[in-house]
Design an enzyme around this catalytic site. Structure first.
Site, PDB file in Angstrom:
ATOM      1  N   LYS A   1     101.850   9.340  25.753  1.00 13.15           N
ATOM      2  CA  LYS A   1     101.883   7.904  25.497  1.00 13.15           C
ATOM      3  C   LYS A   1     102.930   7.621  24.420  1.00 13.15           C
ATOM      4  O   LYS A   1     103.555   8.527  23.884  1.00 13.15           O
ATOM      5  CB  LYS A   1     100.520   7.382  25.018  1.00 13.15           C
ATOM      6  CG  LYS A   1      99.335   7.749  25.900  1.00 13.15           C
ATOM      7  CD  LYS A   1      99.304   7.002  27.218  1.00 13.15           C
ATOM      8  CE  LYS A   1      98.068   7.390  28.026  1.00 13.15           C
ATOM      9  NZ  LYS A   1      98.065   6.757  29.372  1.00 13.15           N
TER      10      LYS A   1
ATOM     11  N   SER B   1     101.165   6.213  34.067  1.00 17.65           N
ATOM     12  CA  SER B   1     100.934   5.421  32.851  1.00 17.65           C
ATOM     13  C   SER B   1     102.191   5.208  32.014  1.00 17.65           C
ATOM     14  O   SER B   1     102.245   4.292  31.196  1.00 17.65           O
ATOM     15  CB  SER B   1      99.849   6.065  31.984  1.00 17.65           C
ATOM     16  OG  SER B   1     100.334   7.229  31.352  1.00 17.65           O
TER      17      SER B   1
END
Length: 217
Positions: A112, A69
């Protein structure tokens, strides 16, 4: 403690040199040195535990990245040391990479990039992100760290108080706030401060892009 011990041994040695030599004096000196060594080793181990254990529990922890990700910023197997104390004293900055507990299952930890703050609205149009701030002003993000973009349209609505919007750098392959919502302040663990492995990527504050997004803060 090390210097005090050395001074004690020197004083004992000087005292012995001014006294008649005893037959077992060499053995006594050897025993004293061995006792001094083991005592120093034990003291060092205790000090190390007192310093390292709280550091590992409260200040920094190692994490290993698993998943794509955040490609290409971080890849599977990257070994990070995460600062877990700084955000207790000041809020994170837009563009920071953060580690947090997954809001849907706090036993899992995600990594993230921080995009939106409480009270803001995140709008994505054709893959370009625009932030509407609390005061109504708008800013479009310049994101050089995104190498795998996704042409999409999205709006977050106004982020609640204490809630942050996060996205993976791999916009094509990241499950993030676009899918499962915002991240509560209490679930933010910290930020990577060192990337140890692979050695080719060794660095301080890895992935940080706060300077690039300074105009958006």
């Amino acid at each position: 403690m090390h210097h005090i011990l050395m001074n004690d041994l020197k004083q004992e040695h000087n005292l012995e040199s001014n006294q008649p030599q005893k037959p077992d004096g060499g053995l006594q000196t050897k025993n004293l040195k061995e006792k001094g060594f083991w005592r120093e080793l034990i003291e060092f181990a205790i000090i190390a535990l007192v310093i390292i254990v709280p550091f590992r529990i409260y200040i920094a922890q190692p994490y290993v990245v698993n998943g794509a990700s955040m490609d290409p910023t971080f890849k599977t197997g990257d070994y990070l040391i995460v600062d877990e104390i700084s955000y207790r004293f000041h809020p994170p900055v837009r563009g920071s990479v953060i580690v947090f507990k997954y809001p849907k299952n706090t036993a899992l930890y995600f990594i993230k990039r921080l995009i939106g703050f409480p009270g803001e609205t995140v709008t994505i149009k054709e893959g370009i992100i625009t932030i509407t701030k609390k005061d109504g002003s708008m800013v479009t993000l310049h994101e050089p760290y995104v190498k795998l973009p996704k042409i999409e349209n999205f709006t977050s609505g106004i982020l609640p108080e204490g809630q942050y919007f996060v996205m993976g750098d791999n916009r094509m392959g990241s499950a993030d706030s676009r899918m499962w919502g915002s991240v509560p302040t209490d679930d933010i663990v910290g930020r990577p401060i060192i990337e140890l492995f692979p050695l080719s990527k060794f660095g301080i504050i890895p992935g940080d892009q706060t300077a690039e997004l300074s105009n958006a803060n």
